[in-house]
Each structure stands twice: as C-alpha cells, then as structure tokens.
Motif scaffolding. Sequence first.
Motif, PDB file in Angstrom:
ATOM      1  N   SER A  23       0.812  -1.219   0.000  1.00  0.00           N
ATOM      2  CA  SER A  23       0.000   0.000   0.000  1.00  0.00           C
ATOM      3  C   SER A  23       0.847   1.271   0.000  1.00  0.00           C
ATOM      4  CB  SER A  23      -0.934   0.007   1.214  1.00  0.00           C
ATOM      5  OG  SER A  23      -0.163  -0.079   2.403  1.00  0.00           O
ATOM      6  N   ASP A  24       2.150   1.135   0.275  1.00  0.00           N
ATOM      7  CA  ASP A  24       3.047   2.291   0.330  1.00  0.00           C
ATOM      8  C   ASP A  24       3.810   2.413  -0.986  1.00  0.00           C
ATOM      9  OD1 ASP A  24       5.328   3.974   0.730  1.00  0.00           O
ATOM     10  OD2 ASP A  24       5.147   3.688   2.905  1.00  0.00           O
ATOM     11  N   ILE A  25       3.591   3.509  -1.698  1.00  0.00           N
ATOM     12  CA  ILE A  25       4.209   3.682  -3.010  1.00  0.00           C
ATOM     13  C   ILE A  25       5.742   3.708  -2.938  1.00  0.00           C
ATOM     14  CG2 ILE A  25       3.816   6.217  -2.915  1.00  0.00           C
ATOM     15  CD1 ILE A  25       4.214   3.992  -6.060  1.00  0.00           C
ATOM     16  N   SER A  30      10.867   1.031  -4.278  1.00  0.00           N
ATOM     17  CA  SER A  30      12.154   0.453  -3.843  1.00  0.00           C
ATOM     18  C   SER A  30      12.253  -1.026  -4.198  1.00  0.00           C
ATOM     19  CB  SER A  30      12.336   0.639  -2.333  1.00  0.00           C
ATOM     20  OG  SER A  30      12.361   2.008  -2.009  1.00  0.00           O
ATOM     21  N   VAL A  31      11.145  -1.737  -4.043  1.00  0.00           N
ATOM     22  CA  VAL A  31      11.113  -3.172  -4.373  1.00  0.00           C
ATOM     23  C   VAL A  31      11.288  -3.359  -5.876  1.00  0.00           C
ATOM     24  CG1 VAL A  31       9.622  -5.215  -4.482  1.00  0.00           C
ATOM     25  CG2 VAL A  31       9.807  -3.926  -2.355  1.00  0.00           C
ATOM     26  N   LEU A  32      10.581  -2.544  -6.661  1.00  0.00           N
ATOM     27  CA  LEU A  32      10.693  -2.633  -8.123  1.00  0.00           C
ATOM     28  C   LEU A  32      12.126  -2.360  -8.575  1.00  0.00           C
ATOM     29  CD1 LEU A  32       9.036  -2.982 -10.800  1.00  0.00           C
ATOM     30  CD2 LEU A  32       8.906  -0.491 -10.876  1.00  0.00           C
ATOM     31  N   VAL A  40      15.497  -8.702 -13.022  1.00  0.00           N
ATOM     32  CA  VAL A  40      14.098  -8.929 -13.388  1.00  0.00           C
ATOM     33  C   VAL A  40      13.706  -7.982 -14.527  1.00  0.00           C
ATOM     34  CG1 VAL A  40      11.723  -8.530 -12.568  1.00  0.00           C
ATOM     35  CG2 VAL A  40      13.329  -9.852 -11.168  1.00  0.00           C
ATOM     36  N   ARG A  41      12.963  -8.504 -15.507  1.00  0.00           N
ATOM     37  CA  ARG A  41      12.496  -7.661 -16.620  1.00  0.00           C
ATOM     38  C   ARG A  41      10.984  -7.686 -16.792  1.00  0.00           C
ATOM     39  NH1 ARG A  41      16.384  -5.880 -15.406  1.00  0.00           N
ATOM     40  NH2 ARG A  41      18.273  -5.326 -16.556  1.00  0.00           N
ATOM     41  N   VAL A  42      10.315  -8.574 -16.047  1.00  0.00           N
ATOM     42  CA  VAL A  42       8.850  -8.618 -16.049  1.00  0.00           C
ATOM     43  C   VAL A  42       8.407  -8.672 -14.587  1.00  0.00           C
ATOM     44  CG1 VAL A  42       6.786  -9.815 -16.853  1.00  0.00           C
ATOM     45  CG2 VAL A  42       8.871  -9.908 -18.227  1.00  0.00           C
ATOM     46  N   PHE A  43       7.556  -7.726 -14.200  1.00  0.00           N
ATOM     47  CA  PHE A  43       7.157  -7.594 -12.795  1.00  0.00           C
ATOM     48  C   PHE A  43       5.638  -7.520 -12.710  1.00  0.00           C
ATOM     49  CE2 PHE A  43       6.475  -5.533  -8.722  1.00  0.00           C
ATOM     50  CZ  PHE A  43       7.570  -5.867  -7.929  1.00  0.00           C
ATOM     51  N   GLU A  44       5.059  -8.299 -11.812  1.00  0.00           N
ATOM     52  CA  GLU A  44       3.599  -8.279 -11.627  1.00  0.00           C
ATOM     53  C   GLU A  44       3.242  -7.647 -10.286  1.00  0.00           C
ATOM     54  OE1 GLU A  44      -0.039 -11.337 -10.577  1.00  0.00           O
ATOM     55  OE2 GLU A  44       1.607 -12.152 -11.795  1.00  0.00           O
ATOM     56  N   PHE A  45       2.551  -6.504 -10.365  1.00  0.00           N
ATOM     57  CA  PHE A  45       2.007  -5.875  -9.160  1.00  0.00           C
ATOM     58  C   PHE A  45       0.585  -6.410  -9.032  1.00  0.00           C
ATOM     59  CE2 PHE A  45       0.057  -2.432  -6.653  1.00  0.00           C
ATOM     60  CZ  PHE A  45       1.007  -2.299  -5.654  1.00  0.00           C
ATOM     61  N   THR A  46       0.104  -6.650  -7.806  1.00  0.00           N
ATOM     62  CA  THR A  46      -1.235  -7.231  -7.698  1.00  0.00           C
ATOM     63  C   THR A  46      -2.258  -6.257  -7.121  1.00  0.00           C
ATOM     64  OG1 THR A  46      -0.735  -8.247  -5.558  1.00  0.00           O
ATOM     65  CG2 THR A  46      -0.368  -9.592  -7.509  1.00  0.00           C
ATOM     66  N   ASN A  47      -3.471  -6.397  -7.600  1.00  0.00           N
ATOM     67  CA  ASN A  47      -4.586  -5.529  -7.232  1.00  0.00           C
ATOM     68  C   ASN A  47      -5.244  -6.038  -5.952  1.00  0.00           C
ATOM     69  OD1 ASN A  47      -6.725  -3.681  -7.425  1.00  0.00           O
ATOM     70  ND2 ASN A  47      -7.920  -5.058  -8.726  1.00  0.00           N
ATOM     71  N   ARG A  48      -4.530  -5.909  -4.831  1.00  0.00           N
ATOM     72  CA  ARG A  48      -5.036  -6.502  -3.586  1.00  0.00           C
ATOM     73  C   ARG A  48      -5.304  -5.501  -2.467  1.00  0.00           C
ATOM     74  NH1 ARG A  48      -1.955 -12.323  -3.072  1.00  0.00           N
ATOM     75  NH2 ARG A  48      -2.568 -13.071  -5.113  1.00  0.00           N
ATOM     76  N   ALA A  52      -4.596   0.061  -4.466  1.00  0.00           N
ATOM     77  CA  ALA A  52      -3.712  -0.566  -5.474  1.00  0.00           C
ATOM     78  C   ALA A  52      -3.630   0.230  -6.773  1.00  0.00           C
ATOM     79  CB  ALA A  52      -4.175  -1.994  -5.766  1.00  0.00           C
ATOM     80  N   PHE A  53      -4.743   0.820  -7.183  1.00  0.00           N
ATOM     81  CA  PHE A  53      -4.742   1.566  -8.453  1.00  0.00           C
ATOM     82  C   PHE A  53      -3.849   2.806  -8.357  1.00  0.00           C
ATOM     83  CE2 PHE A  53      -6.698   4.663 -11.471  1.00  0.00           C
ATOM     84  CZ  PHE A  53      -6.295   4.019 -12.630  1.00  0.00           C
ATOM     85  N   GLU A  54      -3.950   3.527  -7.239  1.00  0.00           N
ATOM     86  CA  GLU A  54      -3.104   4.732  -7.050  1.00  0.00           C
ATOM     87  C   GLU A  54      -1.624   4.342  -7.028  1.00  0.00           C
ATOM     88  OE1 GLU A  54      -6.256   4.614  -5.652  1.00  0.00           O
ATOM     89  OE2 GLU A  54      -6.628   6.188  -7.156  1.00  0.00           O
ATOM     90  N   VAL A  55      -1.321   3.277  -6.301  1.00  0.00           N
ATOM     91  CA  VAL A  55       0.079   2.817  -6.208  1.00  0.00           C
ATOM     92  C   VAL A  55       0.570   2.391  -7.593  1.00  0.00           C
ATOM     93  CG1 VAL A  55       1.663   1.126  -5.190  1.00  0.00           C
ATOM     94  CG2 VAL A  55      -0.155   2.118  -3.789  1.00  0.00           C
ATOM     95  N   PHE A  56      -0.263   1.648  -8.316  1.00  0.00           N
ATOM     96  CA  PHE A  56       0.142   1.168  -9.640  1.00  0.00           C
ATOM     97  C   PHE A  56       0.411   2.329 -10.600  1.00  0.00           C
ATOM     98  CE2 PHE A  56      -0.408  -0.185 -14.000  1.00  0.00           C
ATOM     99  CZ  PHE A  56       0.404  -1.308 -14.047  1.00  0.00           C
ATOM    100  N   LYS A  57      -0.464   3.320 -10.582  1.00  0.00           N
ATOM    101  CA  LYS A  57      -0.288   4.483 -11.465  1.00  0.00           C
ATOM    102  C   LYS A  57       1.075   5.134 -11.248  1.00  0.00           C
ATOM    103  CE  LYS A  57      -4.026   6.946 -10.654  1.00  0.00           C
ATOM    104  NZ  LYS A  57      -5.044   8.015 -10.700  1.00  0.00           N
ATOM    105  N   ALA A  58       1.413   5.349  -9.974  1.00  0.00           N
ATOM    106  CA  ALA A  58       2.699   5.971  -9.631  1.00  0.00           C
ATOM    107  C   ALA A  58       3.871   5.045  -9.992  1.00  0.00           C
ATOM    108  CB  ALA A  58       2.727   6.305  -8.145  1.00  0.00           C
TER     109      ALA A  58
END
Length: 219
Positions: A23-25, A30-32, A40-48, A52-58
């Motif tokens: 939940s923390d952008i 930092s993890v990404l 890593v060249r393919v990363f999956e963020f999950t909608n949990r 999640a949408f705000e974090v994903f956008k950023a």
Amino acid sequence: MNQQKKILQAMNETGMIPVFNHSDIEVAKSVLKSAYEAGVRVFEFTNREANAFEVFKALKIYSESFEGLYLGIGTIFTVKDAQQFLFAGADFIVSPALIPEVIHYCNMKSVLWVPGCATISEVFQAKTFGAQLVKAFPGNLLGAGFVKAVKSVMPDLNIMPTGGVEPTSENLSTWFDAGVFCVGMGSQLFEKQVISSGQYQVLEEKISATLTLIQKIRS
C-alpha cells in the motif's frame, strides 16, 4: 515482434516473475528498483490493497526509467478493473481464475492476458480462447505433477506456476523439470521482515541469486 511476444520472451529469458503488492508507493518503488537491478524484466504488481490503483499508477510512471522492464497487473477479476489498469499503462493482465469476459476484452485490446487454471478443462478452455501462457494456480496445491500431466496432452502450452514456489534449488528444479515456461514468486521472495526494515540490498541479492539458480537449473 509484437508487444505480447516481447513480454513472453522476457518472461522466458529470466524464468521468474516477481508477484508483489504494497500500500506504500515508496516501498513499492524500492522493491521494483531492487528487482530490476537484480535482473528482473517482467514484474507483476497485484490488485489486492484498497489503494492498489493509485500505487500502480505511480509505479508505472516510475518504471518508465527502467529500460526493457514490463509492468503488469495481477488479481484482475472484472473487465472494469482490466480497463482501469490498462488505461494506467499495464503491460499485461493476470487473473487468479479463467474469466471469459476479461479474456475477450484483452483480446480486443491485443493485450497479453494470463489466466489462472487449476484443471485440465480450464487449461483447455484457456487454450481455446488463445492463451499464450497459463498460470497454474495455486501452485502449491496443484504441484509439479499437474504441470507434467498438462504438458503430456498439450505439449506446446506455456505454464507458469504461482503460489508456493520457493527460491530453493530443490523446489525450482521440481518445477523446471516438469516443463514450466517460467515461475511466479511472491511471499517466498519478499519476506515481510526484509521489506518492513527496508533491507533492499538484501532483497536485491536474494532475487539475483534466485535468477542465477534458475539459469543453472535450466542449463
């Protein structure tokens, strides 16, 4: 080569897709970054999480600075969610289940979709819809025997187990010997203690060691 093929090639080359949500952008960034620097060249963020949408956008905007990185969204159950995250720039869509309306929408948009399947019937249905990669989920319940059984009747199908995949030589060997295309790895890779204490160097080393282990097993 189209975008879908490029993503699949990147998944296959590294052999492992990290599956992560937070939940923390700043933590997510930092993890990404750690994952990218580890190879890593393919990363999956999950909608949990609720945000999640705000974090994903950023995260998507942040990810633009990493050359050759594909950022997808997982835990997608509805067309509305697929629409929203694709609008925010998701490179691919992953679902925990086989959801025809999400599949039809992604096909219409020419976006790579990865459905979760747990039976031969679901796998066959996914293949009929045009799946290029199927997620064996939950991996820890299905086991490598499931992958072997599917590959025996559909040898050309690409399978990615997710759930319970461990970054150990023994566990990874079992999966790759069964013929998986790549593996999805979440909680076993991202230990809560390491993340909460901000030990991103430790995380990077762990991911790098896991990718190296996969290359060694495959060769």
